[in-house]
Design an enzyme around this catalytic site. Structure first.
Site, short mmCIF file in Angstrom:
data_model
loop_
_atom_site.label_atom_id
_atom_site.label_comp_id
_atom_site.label_asym_id
_atom_site.label_seq_id
_atom_site.Cartn_x
_atom_site.Cartn_y
_atom_site.Cartn_z
N CYS A 1 0.87 -1.17 0.00
CA CYS A 1 0.00 0.00 0.00
C CYS A 1 0.91 1.22 0.00
O CYS A 1 1.58 1.50 0.99
CB CYS A 1 -0.91 0.01 1.22
SG CYS A 1 -2.01 1.45 1.28
N GLU B 1 -4.19 1.33 -5.83
CA GLU B 1 -3.37 0.22 -6.28
C GLU B 1 -3.30 0.29 -7.80
O GLU B 1 -4.19 0.86 -8.45
CB GLU B 1 -3.93 -1.11 -5.80
CG GLU B 1 -2.94 -2.27 -5.89
CD GLU B 1 -1.59 -1.93 -5.26
OE1 GLU B 1 -0.66 -1.61 -6.03
OE2 GLU B 1 -1.49 -1.97 -4.03
#
Length: 243
Positions: A2, A117
């Site tokens: 992340c 993402e």
């Protein structure tokens, strides 16, 4: 992994109100939070003082803090900015020298309202914004550390986000995803444990992973210097794809 996330001031205010914490400090609306930047964190009061751990004792109150994203181990001789420790894997966090101390005593919650993402498909990675279906704020699982310079004149608090093997919608584009903590698990996560509970990740609810939605956004977000609502807008009306 992340590596970027978002937190609008309205979402932060809603989260602080839900936590019944008053108003610790103001945060600006940020739509492209990146490593090495200051981030809002919720931790237990006194956790910066290495107080003795008393099993089953009531937890201290929570407090807000600002920390730099990218954990600096307490034993580091200097701060290196080339490869900041922005994530810690849930599978190895209890064993890695940089993470095992904070995992015992310095766990925290990191408020957010979405994260990014990239789908590695073709010549250019495609960015996606991932958030709850109702767009409510939520919290990442984090660990934090305090670093003091070799001469004792520098002090820095830093944080890493915890990741796990991806499931739900995230698995469609990436093999890792952040650990999201549900409200009923806040105390379970924040409680210090020495030795640490290696099975804590099995005890955390994963229902929230099934409440996430994901849609493609503009490459504008690829540059960490870019910010603003354009980062979270769908790439186009025709490309607004929810998974």
């Amino acid at each position: 992994m992340c590596g970027r996330y978002s937190l609008a001031s309205e979402a932060y205010n809603s989260f602080i109100e839900f936590m019944d914490m008053g108003y610790p400090f103001k945060v600006p609306s940020r739509f492209n939070i990146a490593p090495s930047q200051p981030v809002a964190v919720i931790r237990l009061k006194g956790s910066d003082k290495d107080q003795a751990i008393i099993p089953d004792a009531p937890l201290p109150e929570r407090e807000g803090a600002l920390m730099r994203w990218g954990l600096v181990p307490h034993f580091a001789k200097e701060i290196k900015n080339d490869r900041p420790l922005i994530n810690a894997r849930s599978e190895t966090i209890a064993d890695k020298p940089s993470f095992r101390g904070p995992f015992r005593r310095r766990k925290c919650l990191v408020p957010a309202d979405g994260f990014y993402e990239w789908k590695r498909d073709g010549a250019s990675p495609i960015p996606y914004h991932i958030c709850l279906q109702d767009h409510a704020p939520f919290t990442f699982a984090g660990i934090w550390e305090a670093w003091t310079g070799p001469n004792g004149d520098d002090w820095l608090e830093t944080v890493s986000l915890i990741t796990k093997p991806a499931n739900g919608v995230v698995k469609k584009i990436h093999h890792r995803s952040p650990v999201i903590i549900e409200p009923q698990d806040y105390d379970l996560w924040l409680r210090p444990e020495d030795p640490p509970d290696r099975k804590i990740f099995d005890k955390l609810s994963t229902d929230i992973d099934l409440k996430l939605e994901m849609y493609e956004v503009s490459p504008f977000v690829n540059n960490a210097r870019n910010d603003g609502e354009e980062c979270i807008k769908p790439a186009s009306k025709d490309q607004f794809k929810l998974f």
